[in-house]
Write an enzyme that holds these catalytic residues in place. Structure first.
Site, PDB file in Angstrom:
ATOM      1  N   GLU A 191      48.774  37.358  47.274  1.00  0.00           N
ATOM      2  CA  GLU A 191      47.546  38.068  47.648  1.00  0.00           C
ATOM      3  C   GLU A 191      46.918  37.371  48.855  1.00  0.00           C
ATOM      4  O   GLU A 191      47.000  36.142  48.994  1.00  0.00           O
ATOM      5  CB  GLU A 191      46.599  38.017  46.452  1.00  0.00           C
ATOM      6  CG  GLU A 191      45.207  38.562  46.683  1.00  0.00           C
ATOM      7  CD  GLU A 191      44.284  38.291  45.496  1.00  0.00           C
ATOM      8  OE1 GLU A 191      43.361  39.083  45.289  1.00  0.00           O
ATOM      9  OE2 GLU A 191      44.502  37.276  44.788  1.00  0.00           O
TER      10      GLU A 191
ATOM     11  N   CYS B  82      46.521  39.687  41.266  1.00  0.00           N
ATOM     12  CA  CYS B  82      45.671  38.628  40.733  1.00  0.00           C
ATOM     13  C   CYS B  82      44.906  39.007  39.460  1.00  0.00           C
ATOM     14  O   CYS B  82      45.486  39.055  38.379  1.00  0.00           O
ATOM     15  CB  CYS B  82      44.716  38.163  41.833  1.00  0.00           C
ATOM     16  SG  CYS B  82      44.013  36.513  41.554  1.00  0.00           S
TER      17      CYS B  82
ATOM     18  N   LYS C 149      43.876  46.854  45.286  1.00  0.00           N
ATOM     19  CA  LYS C 149      43.442  46.201  44.053  1.00  0.00           C
ATOM     20  C   LYS C 149      42.256  46.933  43.430  1.00  0.00           C
ATOM     21  O   LYS C 149      41.265  47.229  44.107  1.00  0.00           O
ATOM     22  CB  LYS C 149      43.062  44.748  44.366  1.00  0.00           C
ATOM     23  CG  LYS C 149      42.681  43.904  43.158  1.00  0.00           C
ATOM     24  CD  LYS C 149      42.327  42.493  43.625  1.00  0.00           C
ATOM     25  CE  LYS C 149      41.966  41.585  42.473  1.00  0.00           C
ATOM     26  NZ  LYS C 149      41.549  40.246  42.957  1.00  0.00           N
TER      27      LYS C 149
END
Length: 309
Positions: free
Chosen positions: A20, A130, A92
């Site tokens: 990321e 994440c 995300k």
């Protein structure tokens, strides 16, 4: 990134995954993130696509993408192939607003809840970022969409017990979905490091520790044939109702696995292979009756000793 990609390609890698925020990262979020953001056809992504083309690999990396909100950018994973350009991208959806970290102040969540899966080299990869790792619904939706490997590209914020949580959650997502999980994490001091490759049984096949490095891993086709979608507990279209709420009532399911490992399922077809262990799962507060276990054993014509509660 080009140096790592070149080295991986020389070692025979077909796909290289970066963390990321691979192209821009700081220890604390600030207004520079939306300031440096670019569209997916901007210079940064064009260079990533060129790296993939030059080294004849697929490449996955985290970028900062422009959004329609001038004060916030998207935290995006993008995948490029050597010939076809962009293979997939994922914005995300779960932003990390915890432990004094406010990602949503400068990052906008992705609007789409559709799982992002792409195929390369005959393997299907699902994309997660994440903090998504803490939400099992996303991993389940990717597995249901056919992902065999979950690429969890991350910059896991350091803190008390955070490394232990990172390792445990990667293993949990692998076990509960019968998939491989590649947790690709930024190295210290920005993050915790410990990039790992976890197999469907929860065992780490690779762990990079705290170093800035890469490891080559070959997808085990023969092994996957015994633990693929047939064994996934969501293989019947989903274990739970929409929204992943708790089961409304007690449910029973049986699934094949490579003995002697156990897989808990709900509302799945009653499929039994000789020598497999069986697992009963009940919703919270529902007692397990020995008579029910015996009834199951008799109905399936199995010796009682093979049943476990």
């Amino acid at each position: 990134m080009d140096r790592f990609a070149a080295g991986a390609a020389r070692d025979g890698a077909a796909l290289v995954a970066f963390p990321e925020y691979a192209t821009y990262e700081k220890k604390k979020m600030d207004a520079t993130f939306p300031a440096v953001a670019e569209p997916l056809d901007g210079p940064v992504c064009r260079e990533l696509a060129e790296i993939a083309r030059r080294h004849r690999i697929a490449l996955v990396a985290g970028v900062v993408e422009t959004s329609d909100d001038p004060g916030r950018a998207y935290n995006t994973l993008v995948a490029f192939g050597p010939d076809v350009g962009r293979l997939a991208f994922y914005r995300k959806i779960h932003l990390f607003d915890a432990q004094g970290f406010g990602e949503s102040e400068f990052i906008k969540p992705g609007e789409s809840l559709e799982p992002v899966v792409f195929e390369y080299g005959g393997v299907r990869f699902g994309l997660m970022t994440c903090y998504d790792l803490r939400f099992p619904e996303l991993a389940r939706s990717l597995a249901d969409a056919g992902a065999q490997v979950l690429l969890v590209c991350s910059s896991w914020v350091p803190g008390e017990h955070k490394t232990e949580q990172w390792l445990a959650l990667n293993a949990a997502r692998a076990i509960e979905n019968s998939v491989y999980v590649a947790g690709v994490c930024q190295a210290p001091p920005v993050s915790v490091g410990r990039s790992v490759l976890v197999d469907p049984m929860g065992a780490a096949e690779a762990d990079l520790g705290l170093s800035r490095a890469c490891v080559r891993w070959r997808f085990p086709w023969r092994r996957w044939s015994g633990c693929g979608s047939r064994s996934r507990c969501s293989g019947n279209g989903g274990c739970r109702p929409a929204g992943y709420g708790p089961p409304a009532s007690r449910s029973l399911g049986i699934t094949p696995w490579q003995s002697p490992f156990l897989l808990v399922v709900e509302d799945a077809p009653a499929t039994v292979h000789q020598g497999m262990h069986l697992v009963l799962r009940y919703s919270v507060g529902a007692p397990v009756e020995l008579s029910e276990i015996r009834h199951l054993s008799q109905a399936l014509d199995l010796p009682e000793r093979t049943c476990h509660a």
